[in-house]
Design an enzyme around this catalytic site. Structure first.
Site, PDB file in Angstrom:
ATOM      1  N   ARG A   1       5.953 -12.003   9.856  1.00 59.92           N
ATOM      2  CA  ARG A   1       6.655 -10.796   9.459  1.00 59.92           C
ATOM      3  C   ARG A   1       7.977 -10.714  10.201  1.00 59.92           C
ATOM      4  O   ARG A   1       8.187 -11.340  11.236  1.00 59.92           O
ATOM      5  CB  ARG A   1       5.800  -9.576   9.750  1.00 59.92           C
ATOM      6  CG  ARG A   1       5.538  -9.395  11.235  1.00 59.92           C
ATOM      7  CD  ARG A   1       4.676  -8.175  11.566  1.00 59.92           C
ATOM      8  NE  ARG A   1       4.669  -7.166  10.545  1.00 59.92           N
ATOM      9  CZ  ARG A   1       3.572  -6.532  10.148  1.00 59.92           C
ATOM     10  NH1 ARG A   1       2.423  -6.815  10.702  1.00 59.92           N
ATOM     11  NH2 ARG A   1       3.631  -5.614   9.225  1.00 59.92           N
TER      12      ARG A   1
ATOM     13  N   LYS B   1       4.884   0.748   9.705  1.00 60.10           N
ATOM     14  CA  LYS B   1       4.883   2.014   8.968  1.00 60.10           C
ATOM     15  C   LYS B   1       4.316   3.133   9.819  1.00 60.10           C
ATOM     16  O   LYS B   1       4.758   4.267   9.723  1.00 60.10           O
ATOM     17  CB  LYS B   1       4.074   1.849   7.676  1.00 60.10           C
ATOM     18  CG  LYS B   1       4.887   1.233   6.551  1.00 60.10           C
ATOM     19  CD  LYS B   1       4.211   1.429   5.208  1.00 60.10           C
ATOM     20  CE  LYS B   1       3.469   0.195   4.797  1.00 60.10           C
ATOM     21  NZ  LYS B   1       2.891   0.293   3.444  1.00 60.10           N
TER      22      LYS B   1
ATOM     23  N   GLU C   1       0.873  -1.160   0.000  1.00 58.63           N
ATOM     24  CA  GLU C   1       0.000   0.000   0.000  1.00 58.63           C
ATOM     25  C   GLU C   1       0.917   1.218   0.000  1.00 58.63           C
ATOM     26  O   GLU C   1       1.842   1.285   0.806  1.00 58.63           O
ATOM     27  CB  GLU C   1      -0.894   0.032   1.251  1.00 58.63           C
ATOM     28  CG  GLU C   1      -1.862   1.209   1.184  1.00 58.63           C
ATOM     29  CD  GLU C   1      -2.604   1.491   2.498  1.00 58.63           C
ATOM     30  OE1 GLU C   1      -2.200   0.956   3.545  1.00 58.63           O
ATOM     31  OE2 GLU C   1      -3.578   2.268   2.455  1.00 58.63           O
TER      32      GLU C   1
END
Length: 561
Positions: A262, A272, A37
């Site tokens: 992750r 982020k 994204e």
RNA sequence: UGGCCGGUUGUCAAGUGGUUAAGACACGGGUUUUUGGUGCCCGCAUACGCAGGUUCGAAUCCUGCCCGGCCAGCCA
């Protein structure tokens, strides 16, 4: 039985894919995608995903797309799109002509939504956001049906049309999948499909007032692109039933979603949201601050793409939550740069040395090996003269045992030059600070060697006073003081663990002249110090270097004991 | 008191019923060295969350328990 020696590291995803190929699933075709994204810069965790997705495509003779998952205009920006493309390219991956944007599929998504409505699989809800939350139930209690759940197809069509046309306000209506409000998986309790958002999109501008939700859009993006294996992170595991539900109800090509853990790294944060906070609140200079775990930050720090890719291969891929020691990342950089970085001399904390028995105006060009690990790197000449700078740490007036650098009466080697012996220490009368060393040299030791069997254990780097260039050197340490920055007292957040000493700027450094010839981004080993790279803000009048990673320092370890 | 996923050495991680339980990092020791760097050598889980069970044989299969993560955005 002896497995093949160089077989690439196995992981559960490759096992799944190998089986699928064996079963001729999708005609043994493999097609992955990296779907960021564009709401921030890529970090090392994304690099893991990029290496995984592009790496699998390569290994199985398949393809990997770069696709921007831009379904939320409120958070996304063109700057991020550009940085992401730059970073993926820099890492060494090529999406060729397969650059896609979810927003390119908005028309199709709209048609799919209509189909769901017509099939009785979706409805327009008119509950408020707060009511929807209440109707959803909790983790332990089932939800209950919205009073609008059984609207007629005709009414749903009309309302959805109005949503699309901007006739309804944000938050008043919502297209929902009609699944099961009692499901133990909350994602299946009539999840949102389309919401009204009167925002301008960075690519479709003001064409849409409604935007699809991730769960609806993502599987369809994969399906449209005929992705075979849709690899994502663990938090989407609970979404897989929904991913599958949409594809089944719409009866379209059905990729397989696979989830992996992750990446977490010690001494840093990897979300982020938090990285953006560090940028927005000026804890760092920007997304590419060399202390950031972003791809841009690592690049500016001096990390090579090769070292990052090697790191990603080394850490492996699995389903268990884990935190990799950042020392492994540093190891991968040292390993790469040891082979490739030219050795140069730079004095970070200069101490002047005058060689009393060396001719006053003489300058000798000493031959220096550029890289002992790589003969093809050749040699260069560096000027030597009566006064040189050495590192302050390389002299001790009262040395402890096993210190084999310079001290009064002791002899060391100046790398590539001569042996020198310390004869006298000169200090500032007022402060007592050592300002200069008077030494003598042995003319017979030219090049840094004699054949008389003399034991000169210490070797110092140096730079000629008259020939040295000034430089600024930036030393970086961990951005956080704790292995896990989230480890904070109640009521505080990760910012409480920011390391106040994560950046140390040295302004009075002396470096050899050859450094002028290299462009920004070049990397070096500053002899006996570490690996450094020339910063993009460097100018010829003022060179700036970033310490990428220090050399291992056994002496420092001994001292600590 | 819900569902899903995970638990192999300090950190990652292979292992898919028969192996001395890979490898890397970290750590410790030695050696080489004109970088206290690099390289090389050695050490580092009788042990696979715990307890039972199946089996000639279990980290791998079964049962129960314990611990950790994720999920109640009109974020992704």
């Amino acid at each position: 039985m002896p497995d093949t020696d160089n077989k690439p590291s196995q992981n559960f995803i490759k096992t799944i894919i190998s089986e699928d190929i064996l079963n001729n699933k999708n005609n043994a075709r493999v097609h992955t995608r990296f779907p960021p994204e564009p709401n921030g810069y890529l970090h090392i965790g994304h690099a893991k995903s990029i290496c995984l997705n592009f790496g699998i495509a390569e290994q199985f003779n398949g393809l990997c797309n770069l696709r921007f998952d831009d379904t939320n205009p409120a958070k996304e920006e063109i700057e991020y799109v550009e940085s992401i493309m730059e970073d993926v390219k820099w890492l060494g991956f090529d999406w060729e002509d397969r650059l896609y944007f979810a927003s390119e599929y908005f028309d199709k998504f709209y048609e799919y939504a209509i189909q769901l409505i017509k099939d009785g699989n979706a409805y327009v809800d008119s509950l408020t956001p707060d009511e929807i939350r209440q109707y959803r139930g909790t983790l332990t209690e089932p939800g209950k049906n919205s009073p609008y759940r059984n609207r007629s197809i005709k009414e749903n069509m009309e309302l959805f049309e109005k949503m699309k046309n901007g006739e309804l306000e944000e938050g008043t209506h919502l297209l929902r999948a009609k699944i099961d409000m009692t499901s133990p998986n909350l994602n299946m309790r009539d999840p949102a499909i389309y919401r009204i958002k009167k925002a301008s999109h960075h690519r479709t501008n003001d064409k849409w007032c409604i935007y699809p939700m991730y769960d609806f859009a993502h599987g369809l993006e994969d399906s449209i692109e005929k992705i075979t294996h849709s690899i994502c992170t663990l938090e989407f595991e609970d979404h897989r039933p929904l991913y599958d539900w949409f594809l089944e109800k719409l009866n379209v090509f059905h990729p397989r979603q696979i989830e992996f853990a992750r990446l977490n790294l010690t001494y840093t944060v990897m979300s982020k949201r938090k990285l953006k906070k560090l940028v927005d609140e000026k804890y760092v200079s920007g997304w590419d601050d060399p202390r950031m775990p972003t791809v841009a930050g690592l690049r500016r720090r001096g990390y090579t793409a090769e070292s990052i890719r090697n790191f990603c291969d080394t850490i492996g891929v699995a389903k268990r939550e884990s935190t990799v020691d950042i020392a492994l990342l540093e190891h991968c950089l040292r390993e790469d740069l040891n082979k490739r970085a030219p050795r140069v001399m730079a004095v970070l904390h200069p101490l002047k040395v005058t060689i009393t028995n060396y001719p006053d105006n003489k300058v000798e060009q000493m031959q220096a090996v550029n890289n002992p690990e790589d003969e093809s790197a050749g040699t260069r000449l560096i000027p030597f003269s009566k006064t040189v700078y050495i590192e302050k740490d390389d002299f001790m007036e009262n040395p402890p045992k096993k210190y084999f650098r310079l001290s009064p009466g002791k002899e060391i080697r100046l790398k590539h030059a001569y042996y020198i012996k310390c004869e006298k220490v000169i200090r500032n009368e007022n402060t007592g600070e050592i300002t200069e060393l008077l030494c003598t040299y042995d003319p017979a030791s030219k090049g840094g060697w004699t054949n008389d069997g003399r034991k000169v254990r210490g070797t110092s780097h140096w730079v000629s006073v008259d020939h040295a260039l000034d430089a600024e050197i930036r030393l970086y340490n961990h951005l956080f003081t704790k292995q896990n920055p989230e480890n904070v007292p109640d009521g505080q957040n990760f910012l409480a663990n920011i390391n106040p000493d994560s950046l140390e700027i040295l302004k009075n450094c002396k470096v050899e002249q050859s450094l002028l010839d290299y462009p920004a981004g070049s990397f070096f080993q500053f002899m006996r110090q570490g690996y450094f790279s020339k910063d993009k803000d460097s100018a010829n009048e003022k060179m700036i270097f970033n310490r990428s990673v220090s050399l291992k320092d056994t002496w420092a370890k001994i001292q600590k004991k």
